[in-house]
Each structure stands twice: as C-alpha cells, then as structure tokens.
Design a protein around this motif. Structure first.
Motif, PDB file in Angstrom:
ATOM      1  N   LYS A   1       1.211  -1.563  -0.205  1.00 45.97           N
ATOM      2  CA  LYS A   1      -0.398   0.031  -0.211  1.00 45.97           C
ATOM      3  C   LYS A   1       0.933   1.232   0.425  1.00 45.97           C
ATOM      4  O   LYS A   1       0.883   2.067  -0.560  1.00 45.97           O
ATOM      5  N   ASN A   2       2.006   1.257   1.136  1.00 50.86           N
ATOM      6  CA  ASN A   2       2.944   2.036   1.000  1.00 50.86           C
ATOM      7  C   ASN A   2       3.416   2.720  -0.460  1.00 50.86           C
ATOM      8  O   ASN A   2       4.399   3.575  -0.576  1.00 50.86           O
ATOM      9  N   LEU A   3       3.146   1.757  -1.556  1.00 51.53           N
ATOM     10  CA  LEU A   3       3.495   1.711  -2.625  1.00 51.53           C
ATOM     11  C   LEU A   3       3.131   3.253  -3.459  1.00 51.53           C
ATOM     12  O   LEU A   3       3.477   3.460  -5.273  1.00 51.53           O
ATOM     13  N   ALA A   4       1.958   3.677  -2.827  1.00 54.10           N
ATOM     14  CA  ALA A   4       1.577   4.741  -3.521  1.00 54.10           C
ATOM     15  C   ALA A   4       2.431   5.559  -4.172  1.00 54.10           C
ATOM     16  O   ALA A   4       3.229   5.924  -4.129  1.00 54.10           O
ATOM     17  N   ASN A   5       1.767   6.184  -5.357  1.00 59.80           N
ATOM     18  CA  ASN A   5       2.400   7.641  -5.872  1.00 59.80           C
ATOM     19  C   ASN A   5       1.738   7.841  -7.681  1.00 59.80           C
ATOM     20  O   ASN A   5       0.161   7.113  -6.949  1.00 59.80           O
TER      21      ASN A   5
ATOM     22  N   ALA B   1     -12.015  -0.480   1.159  1.00 57.33           N
ATOM     23  CA  ALA B   1     -11.645  -1.405   0.501  1.00 57.33           C
ATOM     24  C   ALA B   1     -10.316  -2.321   1.589  1.00 57.33           C
ATOM     25  O   ALA B   1     -10.190  -3.352   0.479  1.00 57.33           O
ATOM     26  N   LEU B   2      -9.554  -1.723   1.571  1.00 54.62           N
ATOM     27  CA  LEU B   2      -8.294  -2.292   1.834  1.00 54.62           C
ATOM     28  C   LEU B   2      -7.610  -1.990   2.916  1.00 54.62           C
ATOM     29  O   LEU B   2      -6.539  -1.808   3.672  1.00 54.62           O
ATOM     30  N   GLU B   3      -9.471  -1.723   3.990  1.00 50.56           N
ATOM     31  CA  GLU B   3      -8.599  -1.180   5.358  1.00 50.56           C
ATOM     32  C   GLU B   3      -8.995  -2.719   5.506  1.00 50.56           C
ATOM     33  O   GLU B   3      -9.794  -3.546   6.063  1.00 50.56           O
ATOM     34  N   TYR B   4      -7.779  -3.549   6.207  1.00 53.99           N
ATOM     35  CA  TYR B   4      -7.364  -4.551   7.342  1.00 53.99           C
ATOM     36  C   TYR B   4      -8.383  -5.140   7.619  1.00 53.99           C
ATOM     37  O   TYR B   4      -8.945  -6.146   8.474  1.00 53.99           O
ATOM     38  N   THR B   5      -8.872  -3.576   9.368  1.00 47.82           N
ATOM     39  CA  THR B   5     -10.203  -3.865  10.054  1.00 47.82           C
ATOM     40  C   THR B   5     -11.266  -4.289   9.183  1.00 47.82           C
ATOM     41  O   THR B   5     -12.070  -4.310  10.608  1.00 47.82           O
ATOM     42  N   ASN B   6     -10.720  -3.987   8.330  1.00 50.22           N
ATOM     43  CA  ASN B   6     -12.889  -4.574   7.739  1.00 50.22           C
ATOM     44  C   ASN B   6     -12.796  -5.321   6.919  1.00 50.22           C
ATOM     45  O   ASN B   6     -13.932  -5.953   6.555  1.00 50.22           O
TER      46      ASN B   6
ATOM     47  N   SER C   1      -4.883  -0.466  -5.018  1.00 51.46           N
ATOM     48  CA  SER C   1      -6.887  -0.503  -5.301  1.00 51.46           C
ATOM     49  C   SER C   1      -7.391  -2.253  -5.020  1.00 51.46           C
ATOM     50  O   SER C   1      -6.611  -2.658  -4.961  1.00 51.46           O
ATOM     51  N   TRP C   2      -8.625  -2.292  -4.969  1.00 50.61           N
ATOM     52  CA  TRP C   2      -9.464  -3.610  -4.914  1.00 50.61           C
ATOM     53  C   TRP C   2      -8.951  -4.274  -5.736  1.00 50.61           C
ATOM     54  O   TRP C   2      -8.363  -5.712  -6.432  1.00 50.61           O
ATOM     55  N   ASP C   3      -9.322  -3.855  -7.500  1.00 52.18           N
ATOM     56  CA  ASP C   3      -8.915  -4.559  -8.965  1.00 52.18           C
ATOM     57  C   ASP C   3      -7.385  -4.678  -8.572  1.00 52.18           C
ATOM     58  O   ASP C   3      -7.455  -5.677  -9.925  1.00 52.18           O
ATOM     59  N   ASN C   4      -6.286  -4.329  -8.072  1.00 54.76           N
ATOM     60  CA  ASN C   4      -5.151  -4.902  -8.442  1.00 54.76           C
ATOM     61  C   ASN C   4      -4.790  -4.937  -7.414  1.00 54.76           C
ATOM     62  O   ASN C   4      -3.351  -5.521  -6.714  1.00 54.76           O
TER      63      ASN C   4
END
Length: 90
Positions: A17-21, A78-83, A27-30
């Motif tokens: 997730k920290n690779l975002a740029n 979508a990418l929230e682990y607690t969810n 995202s959920w799709d990737n």
C-alpha cells in the motif's frame, strides 16, 4: 457473528500500500498475490480458521476475504485491514 480481535495487518500488505505514487494507487482491483494471500492467511489465523458469520471450520481453499462494511461505494474501506474478515463460500 463471531467477535474477532483484529491483529496488525501483514507487513507485505502495508509495504504494498505504501508503494502508492502519482502513477499508481493500490486498489481492490489490483490487489493480488502475494499480498492478497498474506492477508487471507492472516485473517484465517486471527479467526482460528472459523468463518466470521456461521462459525464453521474454514481453510483457504473454501473461504474468501469478506468486507464487514461494503467496499463499494466506500472505496477507502476496500483495503482497510480492520474491515476484512475470512468467510466461508456459503
């Protein structure tokens, strides 16, 4: 529904997730291997291999990642682990 004490998300998931740029956003799709496998494994471990809804024994082969709160239209969840939870296919 079974109470689940959430643990920390897998390190590989956090790193991914920290690779975002500017050119790429997680995202959920990737979301795919190996991070998706690590998350699924972690969810199964923290739930004691029990479905979050029905309480049946589950394995990776007969379960999937479920969202407590819908991932759409709340894409930020979508990418929230607690969810995320592991659920049987039923």
């Amino acid at each position: 529904m079974k109470y689940i004490k959430k643990s920390e998300e897998p390190e590989s998931f956090t790193v991914w997730k920290n690779l975002a740029n500017e050119d790429w956003q997680p995202s959920w799709d990737n979301f795919s291997k190996p991070q998706k496998t690590d998350v699924h494994d972690s969810l199964l471990q923290e739930q004691g291999f029990i479905c979050c809804y029905c309480g049946r024994r589950i394995t990776k082969e007969i379960s999937h990642i479920e969202h407590l709160k819908p991932r759409y239209p709340n894409t930020e969840l979508a990418l929230e682990y607690t969810n995320m939870l592991a659920s049987c296919q039923r």
